[in-house]
Design a protein around this motif. Structure first.
Motif, PDB file in Angstrom:
ATOM      1  N   VAL A 151      35.431  42.711  25.216  1.00  0.00           N
ATOM      2  CA  VAL A 151      34.427  41.526  25.700  1.00  0.00           C
ATOM      3  C   VAL A 151      34.851  41.352  27.312  1.00  0.00           C
ATOM      4  N   PRO A 152      33.845  40.954  28.108  1.00  0.00           N
ATOM      5  CA  PRO A 152      34.010  40.739  29.593  1.00  0.00           C
ATOM      6  C   PRO A 152      34.807  39.342  29.726  1.00  0.00           C
ATOM      7  N   LYS A 153      36.072  39.169  29.468  1.00  0.00           N
ATOM      8  CA  LYS A 153      36.720  38.336  29.737  1.00  0.00           C
ATOM      9  C   LYS A 153      37.742  38.457  30.667  1.00  0.00           C
ATOM     10  N   PHE A 154      37.250  38.262  32.265  1.00  0.00           N
ATOM     11  CA  PHE A 154      38.126  38.483  33.405  1.00  0.00           C
ATOM     12  C   PHE A 154      39.387  37.712  33.551  1.00  0.00           C
ATOM     13  N   GLN A 155      40.504  38.387  33.968  1.00  0.00           N
ATOM     14  CA  GLN A 155      41.765  37.830  34.380  1.00  0.00           C
ATOM     15  C   GLN A 155      41.847  37.550  35.941  1.00  0.00           C
ATOM     16  N   GLY A 156      42.566  36.717  36.514  1.00  0.00           N
ATOM     17  CA  GLY A 156      42.683  36.441  37.927  1.00  0.00           C
ATOM     18  C   GLY A 156      41.555  35.615  38.430  1.00  0.00           C
ATOM     19  N   LYS A 157      40.843  34.948  37.619  1.00  0.00           N
ATOM     20  CA  LYS A 157      40.020  33.923  38.208  1.00  0.00           C
ATOM     21  C   LYS A 157      40.513  32.754  39.062  1.00  0.00           C
ATOM     22  N   GLY A 158      41.670  32.368  38.305  1.00  0.00           N
ATOM     23  CA  GLY A 158      42.228  31.155  39.348  1.00  0.00           C
ATOM     24  C   GLY A 158      43.379  31.694  39.989  1.00  0.00           C
ATOM     25  N   GLU A 177      37.887  41.087  41.332  1.00  0.00           N
ATOM     26  CA  GLU A 177      37.699  41.905  42.319  1.00  0.00           C
ATOM     27  C   GLU A 177      38.963  41.661  43.513  1.00  0.00           C
ATOM     28  N   GLU A 178      38.919  40.071  43.689  1.00  0.00           N
ATOM     29  CA  GLU A 178      39.806  39.543  44.601  1.00  0.00           C
ATOM     30  C   GLU A 178      41.263  39.883  44.123  1.00  0.00           C
ATOM     31  N   ALA A 179      41.659  39.334  42.924  1.00  0.00           N
ATOM     32  CA  ALA A 179      42.955  39.764  42.402  1.00  0.00           C
ATOM     33  C   ALA A 179      43.376  41.231  42.187  1.00  0.00           C
ATOM     34  N   ALA A 180      42.414  41.932  41.998  1.00  0.00           N
ATOM     35  CA  ALA A 180      42.779  43.390  42.027  1.00  0.00           C
ATOM     36  C   ALA A 180      43.062  43.836  43.183  1.00  0.00           C
ATOM     37  N   GLN A 181      42.184  43.411  44.334  1.00  0.00           N
ATOM     38  CA  GLN A 181      42.348  43.921  45.591  1.00  0.00           C
ATOM     39  C   GLN A 181      43.874  43.589  46.230  1.00  0.00           C
ATOM     40  N   VAL A 182      44.397  42.477  45.749  1.00  0.00           N
ATOM     41  CA  VAL A 182      45.792  41.766  46.274  1.00  0.00           C
ATOM     42  C   VAL A 182      46.671  42.744  45.670  1.00  0.00           C
ATOM     43  N   VAL A 183      46.504  43.074  44.201  1.00  0.00           N
ATOM     44  CA  VAL A 183      47.449  43.746  43.627  1.00  0.00           C
ATOM     45  C   VAL A 183      47.602  45.164  44.155  1.00  0.00           C
ATOM     46  N   ILE A 196      52.509  52.056  44.700  1.00  0.00           N
ATOM     47  CA  ILE A 196      51.831  53.039  43.699  1.00  0.00           C
ATOM     48  C   ILE A 196      50.521  52.744  43.686  1.00  0.00           C
ATOM     49  N   PRO A 197      49.650  53.807  43.105  1.00  0.00           N
ATOM     50  CA  PRO A 197      47.919  53.676  42.841  1.00  0.00           C
ATOM     51  C   PRO A 197      47.747  52.761  41.950  1.00  0.00           C
ATOM     52  N   VAL A 198      46.738  52.161  42.007  1.00  0.00           N
ATOM     53  CA  VAL A 198      46.125  51.058  41.108  1.00  0.00           C
ATOM     54  C   VAL A 198      44.844  51.741  40.673  1.00  0.00           C
ATOM     55  N   ILE A 199      44.533  51.617  39.446  1.00  0.00           N
ATOM     56  CA  ILE A 199      43.198  52.335  38.961  1.00  0.00           C
ATOM     57  C   ILE A 199      42.598  51.297  37.907  1.00  0.00           C
ATOM     58  N   GLY A 200      41.390  50.913  38.409  1.00  0.00           N
ATOM     59  CA  GLY A 200      40.721  49.881  37.918  1.00  0.00           C
ATOM     60  C   GLY A 200      39.555  50.241  36.778  1.00  0.00           C
ATOM     61  N   ILE A 201      39.584  49.399  35.860  1.00  0.00           N
ATOM     62  CA  ILE A 201      38.273  49.534  34.974  1.00  0.00           C
ATOM     63  C   ILE A 201      37.692  47.892  34.889  1.00  0.00           C
ATOM     64  N   GLY A 202      36.737  47.709  35.510  1.00  0.00           N
ATOM     65  CA  GLY A 202      36.214  46.363  35.653  1.00  0.00           C
ATOM     66  C   GLY A 202      37.046  45.591  36.489  1.00  0.00           C
ATOM     67  N   ALA A 203      37.595  46.285  37.588  1.00  0.00           N
ATOM     68  CA  ALA A 203      38.518  45.323  38.500  1.00  0.00           C
ATOM     69  C   ALA A 203      38.181  45.476  39.914  1.00  0.00           C
ATOM     70  N   ARG A 253      35.880  47.003  43.547  1.00  0.00           N
ATOM     71  CA  ARG A 253      35.881  48.229  44.304  1.00  0.00           C
ATOM     72  C   ARG A 253      36.896  48.615  45.086  1.00  0.00           C
ATOM     73  N   HIS A 254      37.905  47.744  45.219  1.00  0.00           N
ATOM     74  CA  HIS A 254      39.149  47.908  46.248  1.00  0.00           C
ATOM     75  C   HIS A 254      40.315  48.719  45.496  1.00  0.00           C
ATOM     76  N   CYS A 255      40.384  48.960  44.265  1.00  0.00           N
ATOM     77  CA  CYS A 255      41.393  49.669  43.579  1.00  0.00           C
ATOM     78  C   CYS A 255      41.277  50.946  44.163  1.00  0.00           C
TER      79      CYS A 255
END
Ligand code: KIV
Length: 298
Positions: A164-171, A200-206, A212-219, A221-223
């Motif tokens: 279910v599209p419940k994104f983390q890292g909104k706040g 996308e913003e939180a994933a970019q910071v991570v 190490i490589p960060v591989i995204g799924i629903g995270a 474009r910056h992974c």
């Protein structure tokens, strides 16, 4: 097992990040799919616990067992020559204890031929990450949406497959906690990290903070790389998930193929003269004689 000269390893994945080259990763659960993914030069082929909901008809990833993963991993192992072959530690194979984690990670390597293992979670699994790494097995972490521990509310009482599209890292607080967990996993020794359903913003910071490589799924474009579930990619599932993109419509194509086959069988249009083998006419005549001689001329 013969490998190719450009074999992907844990260290070649890390150097891809350093060189700014994106990493491609896909799930595979069977031999023919893995053959094609390897031929397409996918970097990481991953036998995920998503095998449960995508292939085995389970309603929850919590139903997937070590035997399920091993069965599909062995099939994929027979196919993969170039990609890094990663396998999932399923629910309850690593959560109960460090010993269980090391033992089951070892089984995926020894019995299934995995080159690395993935587990979900942050703080609670740091001892498991350290111990699996100390045993010499490359480990991948998984943060954001973690289906094994968040599965109950999403899967068990629902007919829906998938996330279910419940994104983390909104706040800001949640995003900071995510960055901290990611750094702790890196310190504990993961050689790559999957981020699922993260802004996308939180994933970019991570991605920027980690070496190490960060591989995204629903995270976003910056992974450093992307992972998708094979059945979403080829359009075999009937759901339109925000995190996925279907590059083809296999479901529609297969349904048309199955329907065409059924119609041709029913109408006597398959098999045709091209699909049959024949007896020589003299042997056919002899058969009639033999059957008569047997007193079975009915
Ligand atoms: O099991 C799986 O397919 C996964 C992906 C979402 C990365 O964990």
């Amino acid at each position: 097992m013969a490998t190719t000269p450009d074999k992907i390893t844990a260290s070649s994945l890390q150097s891809k990040k350093q060189r700014g080259h994106k990493i491609s990763m896909l799930t595979a659960y069977d031999y023919p799919t893995a053959i094609l993914q390897d031929a397409a030069k996918i970097d990481v082929i991953f036998v995920g616990d998503s095998v449960g909901t995508n292939v085995l008809g389970y309603r929850s990833p919590q139903q997937v067992t070590m035997d399920d993963i091993l069965h599909h991993l062995r099939a994929v192992r027979r196919a993969v020559r170039r990609a890094f072959l990663l396998a999932d530690l399923p629910f309850m194979s690593y959560q109960p204890s460090v010993e269980a984690a090391v033992k089951n990670a070892g089984r995926l390597v020894q019995e299934g031929g995995a080159e690395g293992v993935k587990l979900e979670g942050g703080e609670p699994v740091l001892p498991q990450v350290r111990a699996i790494g100390a045993a010499g097995i490359p480990v991948v972490g998984h943060l954001g949406f973690t289906p094994q521990s968040q599965a109950r509310e999403y899967y068990l009482f629902s007919d829906r497959r998938g996330t279910v599209p419940k994104f983390q890292g909104k706040g800001p607080r949640g995003a900071k906690a995510l960055v901290e967990q990611a750094l702790r996993l890196e310190d504990a020794g993961v050689f790559a990290l999957v981020l699922e359903l993260v802004t996308e913003e939180a994933a970019q910071v991570v991605t920027e903070r980690l070496e190490i490589p960060v591989i995204g799924i629903g995270a976003g474009r910056h992974c450093d790389g992307q992972v998708l579930i094979n059945h979403d990619l080829v359009g075999l599932n009937d759901e339109d998930l925000v995190l996925a993109k279907a590059y083809g419509q296999t479901r529609r194509a297969w349904l048309d193929i199955f329907t065409a086959y059924r119609q041709e069988v029913e109408e006597g249009r398959f098999p045709t003269a091209d699909n049959v083998a024949h007896m020589d006419p003299d042997k056919r005549a002899k058969l009639d004689e033999l059957l008569k001689g047997n007193g079975q001329g009915r």
